[in-house]
Scaffold this motif. Structure first.
Motif, PDB file in Angstrom:
ATOM      1  N   ARG A   1       0.919  -0.714  -0.247  1.00 52.47           N
ATOM      2  CA  ARG A   1       0.182   0.206   0.181  1.00 52.47           C
ATOM      3  C   ARG A   1       0.693   0.940  -0.017  1.00 52.47           C
ATOM      4  NH1 ARG A   1      -4.445  -2.320   4.269  1.00 52.47           N
ATOM      5  NH2 ARG A   1      -4.666  -4.315   3.631  1.00 52.47           N
TER       6      ARG A   1
ATOM      7  N   ALA B   1      -5.183   5.314   0.633  1.00 47.89           N
ATOM      8  CA  ALA B   1      -4.635   3.801   0.276  1.00 47.89           C
ATOM      9  C   ALA B   1      -4.157   3.843  -1.092  1.00 47.89           C
ATOM     10  CB  ALA B   1      -4.358   2.850   0.727  1.00 47.89           C
TER      11      ALA B   1
ATOM     12  N   ALA C   1      -3.205   1.090  -3.062  1.00 53.19           N
ATOM     13  CA  ALA C   1      -2.872  -0.893  -2.785  1.00 53.19           C
ATOM     14  C   ALA C   1      -2.895  -1.658  -4.180  1.00 53.19           C
ATOM     15  CB  ALA C   1      -4.727  -1.296  -1.419  1.00 53.19           C
TER      16      ALA C   1
END
Length: 292
Positions: free
Chosen positions: A163, A212, A214
């Motif tokens: 992340r 985030a 990710a």
């Protein structure tokens, strides 16, 4: 009849800051465009996608002005703007944020001017507010921001799980000190105040958290955008926005993300996710089932 247009922005690459690159933002723009077509029946011609090199400040603001001018001319009554990329903060210059900072969005051509960000290559929340406040109450504007404006909520676990935070700090120690003891008002307060309360704003996290970027299911995405698209499609556009938000929060918590997405709107919260309706100038208060 709905007359709609959308701008989907995704920025992985930053022209002057290659070390700040992200991975999932272009996918986010594509995913949001696909959602608009598959769920709401947007045509390809209704959607502009600006990604990486095309997503300069000039291009983004030109398309947003086109949307607003079209709404003012009666051509559109449903506007959608999605942004995936880095956010940051800058000192407030016009004193509308007494002893506060301004939130800002980083386009592909982000640049420095001395110790500060160059505002000719940065989109400050004031600029968006001043543009969107022109919209009449009969036009619905839905904004989805998969970005963040603070690194305060970043945790070590986020850096150990494929992340990356969608946040850039000020570009110098001097610039950091200019905002060190200030606090930007959350985007929903700036963008939805003074005439914009009948519109809808989704943000990927609280103002004290980090959104985030990710790696999920074999590719990179914004954690918020990926779960938003999944839950919106699963709902078939029948669940209220508030219920979809609750599902997204549950998904993110189960996957150990530390961000809590936010939804800010008024009477339209009762209606299905992403559904545009006509809203009178005076709207009802928030429904009692609105998550905090």
């Amino acid at each position: 009849m709905l007359h709609r247009t959308a701008l989907c922005v995704g920025i992985n690459q930053y022209q002057n800051f290659p070390s700040a690159s992200l991975h999932g933002c272009v996918n986010d723009a594509r995913d949001m465009a696909a959602l608009l077509k598959d769920l709401l029946g947007f045509e390809d011609s209704d959607i502009i996608q600006l990604t990486d090199q095309a997503a300069t400040k000039a291009n983004i603001m030109r398309e947003l002005r086109r949307m607003v001018e079209g709404a003012l001319a009666g051509r559109y009554n449903h506007l959608v703007f999605t942004f995936a990329g880095h956010g940051t903060q800058v000192p407030d210059l016009n004193l509308d944020e007494f002893d506060r900072a301004d939130e800002a969005f980083c386009p592909h051509d982000l640049a420095k001017s001395g110790p500060q960000w160059d505002r000719d290559h940065l989109i400050v929340d004031d600029e968006l507010h001043d543009l969107f406040v022109q919209l009449p109450p009969s036009v619905i504007l839905e904004i989805l921001l998969d970005t963040s404006h603070s690194g305060a909520g970043l945790r070590a676990a986020d850096l150990l799980m494929d992340r990356k935070p969608r946040y850039l700090p000020p570009p110098s120690l001097e610039a950091f000190r200019d905002i060190e003891y200030r606090r930007a008002r959350p985007a929903h307060i700036k963008l939805l105040e003074k005439g914009l309360s009948h519109h809808i704003l989704w943000t990927a996290c609280k103002d004290s958290q980090t959104a985030a970027d990710a790696f999920m299911q074999g590719d990179w995405h914004g954690a918020f955008t990926w779960h938003f698209c999944r839950e919106a499609m699963a709902s078939g556009n029948h669940l209220t926005r508030a219920k979809v938000l609750a599902k997204i929060r549950s998904d993110l918590s189960a996957a150990h993300f530390t961000q809590t997405p936010q939804l800010d709107c008024e009477a339209v919260t009762r209606h299905a996710v992403m559904k545009a309706i006509e809203v009178p100038a005076s709207v009802a208060p928030l429904p009692s089932d609105m998550p905090s």
